[in-house]
Enzyme design. Structure first.
Site, short mmCIF file in Angstrom:
data_model
loop_
_atom_site.label_atom_id
_atom_site.label_comp_id
_atom_site.label_asym_id
_atom_site.label_seq_id
_atom_site.Cartn_x
_atom_site.Cartn_y
_atom_site.Cartn_z
N ASP A 3 -6.37 -5.38 4.46
CA ASP A 3 -5.34 -5.42 3.42
C ASP A 3 -5.63 -4.38 2.34
O ASP A 3 -4.76 -3.60 1.94
CB ASP A 3 -5.29 -6.81 2.76
CG ASP A 3 -5.01 -7.91 3.76
OD1 ASP A 3 -4.59 -7.60 4.88
OD2 ASP A 3 -5.22 -9.09 3.41
N SER B 2 -0.08 -9.73 1.09
CA SER B 2 -1.22 -9.17 0.36
C SER B 2 -0.97 -8.98 -1.13
O SER B 2 -1.30 -7.94 -1.71
CB SER B 2 -1.66 -7.83 0.96
OG SER B 2 -2.37 -8.06 2.12
N GLY C 40 2.00 -13.90 2.47
CA GLY C 40 1.38 -13.16 3.57
C GLY C 40 1.57 -11.66 3.45
O GLY C 40 1.43 -10.93 4.43
N ASP D 297 -9.58 -7.77 12.21
CA ASP D 297 -10.31 -6.85 11.32
C ASP D 297 -11.73 -7.31 11.04
O ASP D 297 -12.65 -6.50 10.98
CB ASP D 297 -9.52 -6.56 10.02
CG ASP D 297 -9.33 -7.74 9.09
OD1 ASP D 297 -9.50 -8.90 9.52
OD2 ASP D 297 -9.00 -7.51 7.90
C1 GLA Z 1 -5.82 -11.83 5.68
C2 GLA Z 1 -7.13 -11.11 5.41
C3 GLA Z 1 -7.26 -9.86 6.29
C4 GLA Z 1 -6.99 -10.18 7.75
C5 GLA Z 1 -5.69 -10.99 7.90
C6 GLA Z 1 -5.47 -11.45 9.32
O1 GLA Z 1 -4.73 -11.06 5.25
O2 GLA Z 1 -7.24 -10.73 4.06
O3 GLA Z 1 -8.53 -9.28 6.11
O4 GLA Z 1 -8.08 -10.84 8.32
O5 GLA Z 1 -5.69 -12.12 7.06
O6 GLA Z 1 -5.28 -10.36 10.15
#
Ligand code: GLA
Length: 339
Positions: free
Chosen positions: A150, A107, A105, A22
């Protein structure tokens, strides 16, 4: 506006495929899940005071907030970061209650940011703008230069669907998650804080590769293979091949065709392990364990890596309850909202 009762809810998310793409404008396919964070309270006065059902301490500061990074405890910095980026002038007294495990992981921080933003009165009708502000709050709070995935997924999620997001344009479309496809999240038992991980270094490396080659999702693989620097070559190859896999998984789900799912997820995990270098031996062992189980189509680390969780796609009836440090089935859910 004073003395208004508010309730805002925002989901966590799991990334089906498309990690570490991203922040260089790649493609991602996350899904908002039925674990969420709720902020309830009264909009009133000139200060924010939120207590949490799960986390210690109270988020307490005046609005407008001048220095969100000085606010304690740690989780309160996300709250203050959001208040700062949305320019909140009316306070909020209330509580935070969350079923999104922190450090897993999934969010938890984006869910908190979005629920707080809506509770503080940020407009709900433009999920992209809401996501941009919450992403910036996250960077303010933690110093981690995360991408938009996220926050945009947690803002714009649609029940029954994943979201295909093109992070270069911040546009998205829904992708149906077939009824017969089960999505599971397995906790590795290895917690991680992004700010203490090499996440920012991985981003810098991918950006350095992009500075040499151009927009990585579009660079031909042959050009990537010619890059003399081994590390940058692998970072670029991860982005390029992962974006291809995102498109292929989205197309397979559109067709309701589960045949390709396993190979795409396995290839994604290998690329995250070998080219992006964001896996750990614990995550690798967990993916191998899960993939050997009947009914499982495929598994991969999900999110930033360095610990956290593994996402598993399975046919109905797969038995995963005893795996890792705990597994749970998650369902594709709606994005952040007030009620
Ligand atoms: C975290 C970051 C996202 C993304 C992921 C990996 O969740 O907040 O923006 O970069 O890692 O895909």
């Amino acid at each position: 506006m004073t003395d208004e009762e508010v309730r805002a809810v925002a989901p966590g998310r799991v990334v089906l495929i498309g990690d570490h793409t991203d922040y260089v404008g790649g493609l991602v396919l996350p899904m908002a899940i039925d674990l969420s964070t709720e902020v309830r309270g009264r909009r009133t006065g000139g200060h924010v005071e939120l207590s949490s059902a799960q986390l210690d301490g109270v988020a307490r500061f005046e609005v407008p907030v001048t220095d969100p990074t000085s606010v304690t405890p740690g989780w309160a910095r996300y709250v203050a970061g959001v208040a700062a980026v949305i320019g909140a002038r009316t306070g909020l007294v209330g509580t935070v209650d969350s079923s999104v495990p922190p450090g897993g992981g999934l969010s938890s921080s984006a869910a908190l940011e979005l629920a707080v933003a809506l509770a503080l009165g940020a407009p709900e009708d433009d999920p992209v703008e809401l996501a941009r502000r919450c992403r910036s709050a996250e960077e303010t709070a933690t110093g981690v230069p995360c991408g938009i995935m996220d926050q945009l997924c947690c803002a714009a999620g649609v029940e029954g669907h994943a979201l295909l997001i093109d992070c270069s344009t911040e546009t998205h479309r829904t992708v149906p998650v077939p009824e017969e496809l089960e999505v599971w999240v397995v906790d590795s038992g290895q917690p991680r804080q992004l700010s203490e991980s090499p996440y920012a270094e991985r981003r810098r490396e991918a950006e350095a590769a992009a500075a040499l080659l151009g927009h990585l999702p579009d660079v031909p693989l042959e050009a990537i293979e010619e890059l003399p620097d081994d590390r940058l070559r692998r970072r670029a190859r991860h982005v390029r091949t992962e974006c291809d896999r995102v498109e292929r998984l989205a197309a397979a789900l559109d067709r309701g065709d589960l045949d390709e799912v396993g190979a795409l997820l396995s290839a994604s995990h290998r690329s995250l392990r070998d080219d992006a270098e964001v896996s750990t031996p614990v995550l690798d062992a967990l993916v191998a364990d899960v993939e050997a189980r009947p009914g499982v189509l495929g598994a991969r680390l999900t999110g930033a890596g360095f610990g956290g969780s593994v996402v598993v796609l399975a046919r109905s009836g797969a038995r995963l309850d005893d795996v890792g440090a705990g597994a749970r089935r998650v369902r594709p859910s709606a994005g952040a909202r007030t009620s």
